[in-house]
Design a protein around this motif. Structure first.
Motif, PDB file in Angstrom:
ATOM      1  N   ASN A 202       0.654  -1.153   0.012  1.00  0.00           N
ATOM      2  CA  ASN A 202      -0.054  -0.172  -0.107  1.00  0.00           C
ATOM      3  C   ASN A 202       1.007   1.644   0.118  1.00  0.00           C
ATOM      4  O   ASN A 202       1.746   1.491   0.735  1.00  0.00           O
ATOM      5  CB  ASN A 202      -0.901   0.075   1.324  1.00  0.00           C
ATOM      6  N   SER A 203       0.279   1.947  -0.822  1.00  0.00           N
ATOM      7  CA  SER A 203       0.785   3.486  -0.883  1.00  0.00           C
ATOM      8  C   SER A 203      -0.185   4.437  -1.651  1.00  0.00           C
ATOM      9  O   SER A 203      -1.388   3.944  -1.686  1.00  0.00           O
ATOM     10  CB  SER A 203       2.411   3.772  -1.508  1.00  0.00           C
ATOM     11  N   GLY A 204       0.284   5.374  -2.305  1.00  0.00           N
ATOM     12  CA  GLY A 204      -0.989   6.417  -2.929  1.00  0.00           C
ATOM     13  C   GLY A 204      -0.417   7.333  -3.607  1.00  0.00           C
ATOM     14  O   GLY A 204       0.671   7.910  -3.052  1.00  0.00           O
TER      15      GLY A 204
ATOM     16  N   GLU B  91      -6.822  10.647  -3.734  1.00  0.00           N
ATOM     17  CA  GLU B  91      -6.013   9.544  -4.007  1.00  0.00           C
ATOM     18  C   GLU B  91      -6.082   8.623  -5.107  1.00  0.00           C
ATOM     19  O   GLU B  91      -7.382   8.195  -5.308  1.00  0.00           O
ATOM     20  CB  GLU B  91      -5.853   8.810  -2.683  1.00  0.00           C
TER      21      GLU B  91
ATOM     22  N   GLN C 173      -4.829   4.940  -5.505  1.00  0.00           N
ATOM     23  CA  GLN C 173      -4.282   4.002  -4.883  1.00  0.00           C
ATOM     24  C   GLN C 173      -3.153   3.155  -5.400  1.00  0.00           C
ATOM     25  O   GLN C 173      -3.145   3.171  -6.555  1.00  0.00           O
ATOM     26  CB  GLN C 173      -5.542   2.831  -4.348  1.00  0.00           C
ATOM     27  N   ILE C 174      -2.029   2.907  -4.800  1.00  0.00           N
ATOM     28  CA  ILE C 174      -1.090   2.288  -4.861  1.00  0.00           C
ATOM     29  C   ILE C 174      -1.235   0.840  -4.154  1.00  0.00           C
ATOM     30  O   ILE C 174      -1.510   1.087  -2.934  1.00  0.00           O
ATOM     31  CB  ILE C 174       0.372   2.786  -4.912  1.00  0.00           C
TER      32      ILE C 174
ATOM     33  N   GLN D 273       2.270   8.548  -0.387  1.00  0.00           N
ATOM     34  CA  GLN D 273       1.794   8.184   1.083  1.00  0.00           C
ATOM     35  C   GLN D 273       2.919   6.930   1.428  1.00  0.00           C
ATOM     36  O   GLN D 273       3.340   6.190   1.074  1.00  0.00           O
ATOM     37  CB  GLN D 273       0.422   7.192   0.812  1.00  0.00           C
TER      38      GLN D 273
END
Ligand code: MG
Length: 404
Positions: A151-153, A170, A172-173, A270
């Motif tokens: 998870n990141s973003g 955002e 999303q990643i 993020q």
């Protein structure tokens, strides 16, 4: 056959800041008639269709290969420096402060320094095109990271010292390769709002790309939304968000709502506590997409007409006449109209007197004049009757010359 207009029509001198009715049949080069083709400007369009006077787009040199920054891009990260970035860090007492970038450079990539804070651009951006490449760590897909695996973003309109959650929009990643999660939270989702159209994820450990076009919302003075924010995303070259209109700021668990915010903000990456890597990050600020208002259209048309009249002052003969005529396509002007009408009267006399040889010799110019005058009649820029038009038509036909 040519005449000296200053001698023949001295009374017209000065009708337009020194301009005079002009002799039209002169041996001057044929000029472009680009002005007299497509439908003319109107109250919503400052330019004619196919208008050669419309400002040409500035030239941008594309990068050598897809994904490379073009010449006008702002480089946010190219593997050499974190200079464009700063960290948004929570302090022990729960406030947020901006500190120098805390993430690491690893083999030319930018890597999340877990729990050190999200990274944001020092510069603020509004509407923009963003290219960013990222990869998530290789895992066994066991719940090492839980639902936040990889998870990141990428966030737009970050608000600095507010919590990272105050970055409003955002993409999303996430590691979404054969790794299901809730669809509005998987990779390339507009978080909490719109799953990607398709799942274009590569395996964890492989580099992936987002190419994003973001437009912030517009608010009126009361904070009401005039225009929703929008986003288009290509994930690894595949369209996954097709001009999604945000329902509001993205967030966890709640229906989105818009709340007023400035037109620009930081782009934020993020820190979800996972060492995601990034590379090749560049951005191009974009102009607003709103159409010009009728007042702006009118102002542009006036400005263009004034430029053309200034050109006409420097020109002679038929070129001057055509320029003055062209200026009326953009904006009316009584002094210009007077000179044009008097020039048309002179043209009528001149062509009427021309024999067939002279008509043939001047055929190209007469055809060009005919075309321009027909255009102005068709679009009601000149009022009929225009005797010169009928005479040109008649003489060209009599000489066996095809009308344009
Ligand atoms: Mg995220």
């Amino acid at each position: 056959m040519t005449t000296n207009p200053r001698g023949r029509y001295p009374a017209l001198r000065g009708a337009l800041g020194g301009a005079t009715a002009v002799a039209l049949i002169l041996a001057i080069p044929i000029i472009s008639l680009g002005a007299f083709h497509g439908d003319p400007p109107d109250e919503n369009h400052p330019w004619a269709v196919h208008d050669l006077r419309r400002p040409a787009p500035s030239v941008v040199t594309p990068g050598p290969k897809p994904g490379d920054p073009p010449s006008d891009a702002i480089i946010l990260f190219d593997g050499s420096s974190l200079a464009a970035w700063e960290t948004v860090q929570r302090t022990a007492n729960g406030t947020v402060e901006i500190v120098p970038a805390t993430w690491r450079m690893v083999d030319g990539a930018l890597e999340v320094n877990p729990k050190s804070g999200s990274l944001q651009t020092k510069e603020k951006f509004g509407a923009c095109q963003l290219h960013i490449e990222w990869r998530t760590p290789v895992t066994d897909h066991k719940p090492k990271w839980g639902p936040g695996e990889g998870n990141s973003g990428v966030y737009f309109i970050g608000m600095g010292t507010n919590l990272w959650g105050a970055a409003f929009y955002e993409v999303q990643i996430l590691d979404s390769y054969e790794n299901p999660s809730y669809p509005d939270g998987q990779a390339a989702a507009v978080y909490g709002q719109a799953p990607p159209l398709v799942n274009a994820s590569r395996r964890p450990g492989e580099w992936q790309s987002y190419d994003i076009v973001f437009h912030p919302p517009k608010f009126d003075a009361t904070g009401a939304v005039l225009d929703r924010a929008s986003i288009t995303v290509f994930h690894n070259g595949v369209l996954v968000q097709d001009h999604w209109l945000f329902e509001g700021a993205t967030g966890f668990g709640r229906r989105a709502q818009f709340k007023p915010h400035p037109d620009t903000g930081h782009i934020l990456l993020q820190d979800y506590g996972i060492p995601i890597q990034f590379r090749n990050i560049w951005v191009r600020p974009l102009p607003a997409r709103t159409a010009p208002t009728p007042a702006e259209v009118a102002a542009t048309r006036q400005q263009t007409a004034a430029q053309i009249r200034a050109e006409a002052q420097q020109a002679g003969g038929r070129r001057r006449f055509l320029l003055l005529l062209e200026s009326l396509v953009y904006a009316d002007d009584s002094a210009t109209r007077t000179v044009v009408n008097e020039s048309l009267a002179a043209l009528n006399v001149e062509v009427t007197r021309m024999g067939e040889d002279a008509i043939k010799k001047n055929a190209d110019e007469l055809r060009a004049l005919y075309q321009a005058l027909k255009y102005c009649v068709r679009h009601k820029i000149l009022a009929e009757p225009i005797p010169a038009l009928g005479v040109i038509e008649q003489k060209l036909q009599a000489a066996g010359i095809k009308l344009p």
